[in-house]
Design a protein around this motif. Structure first.
Motif, PDB file in Angstrom:
ATOM      1  N   ASP A  39       0.826  -1.209   0.000  1.00  0.00           N
ATOM      2  CA  ASP A  39       0.000   0.000   0.000  1.00  0.00           C
ATOM      3  C   ASP A  39       0.861   1.259   0.000  1.00  0.00           C
ATOM      4  O   ASP A  39       0.553   2.232  -0.694  1.00  0.00           O
ATOM      5  N   ARG A  98      -6.278   9.507   8.789  1.00  0.00           N
ATOM      6  CA  ARG A  98      -6.835   9.673   7.442  1.00  0.00           C
ATOM      7  C   ARG A  98      -7.078   8.331   6.756  1.00  0.00           C
ATOM      8  O   ARG A  98      -7.983   8.210   5.938  1.00  0.00           O
ATOM      9  N   ALA A  99      -6.283   7.314   7.066  1.00  0.00           N
ATOM     10  CA  ALA A  99      -6.427   6.004   6.425  1.00  0.00           C
ATOM     11  C   ALA A  99      -7.490   5.142   7.098  1.00  0.00           C
ATOM     12  O   ALA A  99      -7.971   4.182   6.499  1.00  0.00           O
ATOM     13  N   PRO A 101     -10.837   5.434   7.925  1.00  0.00           N
ATOM     14  CA  PRO A 101     -12.152   5.192   7.303  1.00  0.00           C
ATOM     15  C   PRO A 101     -12.068   4.279   6.078  1.00  0.00           C
ATOM     16  O   PRO A 101     -12.960   3.471   5.852  1.00  0.00           O
ATOM     17  N   LYS A 102     -10.996   4.395   5.328  1.00  0.00           N
ATOM     18  CA  LYS A 102     -10.840   3.568   4.133  1.00  0.00           C
ATOM     19  C   LYS A 102     -10.636   2.099   4.501  1.00  0.00           C
ATOM     20  O   LYS A 102     -11.163   1.202   3.839  1.00  0.00           O
ATOM     21  N   GLU A 103      -9.898   1.837   5.557  1.00  0.00           N
ATOM     22  CA  GLU A 103      -9.574   0.472   5.942  1.00  0.00           C
ATOM     23  C   GLU A 103     -10.599  -0.174   6.858  1.00  0.00           C
ATOM     24  O   GLU A 103     -10.584  -1.390   7.034  1.00  0.00           O
ATOM     25  N   LYS A 104     -11.482   0.610   7.430  1.00  0.00           N
ATOM     26  CA  LYS A 104     -12.411   0.074   8.429  1.00  0.00           C
ATOM     27  C   LYS A 104     -13.277  -1.045   7.858  1.00  0.00           C
ATOM     28  O   LYS A 104     -13.406  -2.112   8.469  1.00  0.00           O
ATOM     29  N   SER A 105     -13.865  -0.837   6.700  1.00  0.00           N
ATOM     30  CA  SER A 105     -14.742  -1.869   6.129  1.00  0.00           C
ATOM     31  C   SER A 105     -13.960  -3.129   5.765  1.00  0.00           C
ATOM     32  O   SER A 105     -14.449  -4.244   5.933  1.00  0.00           O
ATOM     33  N   ILE A 106     -12.724  -2.958   5.290  1.00  0.00           N
ATOM     34  CA  ILE A 106     -11.888  -4.111   4.940  1.00  0.00           C
ATOM     35  C   ILE A 106     -11.564  -4.920   6.193  1.00  0.00           C
ATOM     36  O   ILE A 106     -11.680  -6.148   6.204  1.00  0.00           O
TER      37      ILE A 106
END
Length: 130
Positions: A39, A98-99, A101-106
């Protein structure tokens, strides 16, 4: 009047639970670290911005402090070191926030016990991000 016979044990449908697999935290950590490294390698612009922030911070701090061999300079060095540690920590925490919210669902999907246990534990995930 005769009652219907009870079904045979083989005819009763039961959902078998998947056997619990042993945890391998080192293997989990290695896989999560490789994913985090990929990443970072993909985000070239973000890496360049973080490097520029660090260089600018170093130039500003270097311009503020005039260091020599006096006792006052030793105190200035301690203050400079404290300022650098706090600043670096703030930059790291800000990028993690900042990262998130993007990773939460994963992470929620991967940690859901679909087959009896999550893909990885919380501790290997934490260490892969540090």
């Amino acid at each position: 009047r005769a009652s219907a016979p009870a079904p045979a044990p083989a005819a009763v449908a039961t959902k078998a639970k998947a056997p619990a697999l042993p945890r391998r935290p080192v293997a989990e950590l290695r896989l999560l670290y490789q994913r985090a490294r990929r990443d970072v390698a993909r985000a070239k612009a973000a890496t360049a911005i973080k490097a520029a922030q660090q260089v600018m911070t170093a130039l500003i701090y270097g311009g503020i402090y005039d260091l020599d061999d006096s006792q006052r300079s030793v105190q200035d060095r301690f203050g400079l070191l404290s300022l650098c540690v706090i600043g670096s920590t703030n930059l790291a925490v800000a990028s993690t926030i900042r990262a998130f919210p993007k990773e939460k669902s994963i992470v929620l999907r991967e940690r859901s016990p679909r087959s009896g246990r999550p893909m990885y534990g919380a501790l290997p995930y934490l260490f892969s991000k540090v």
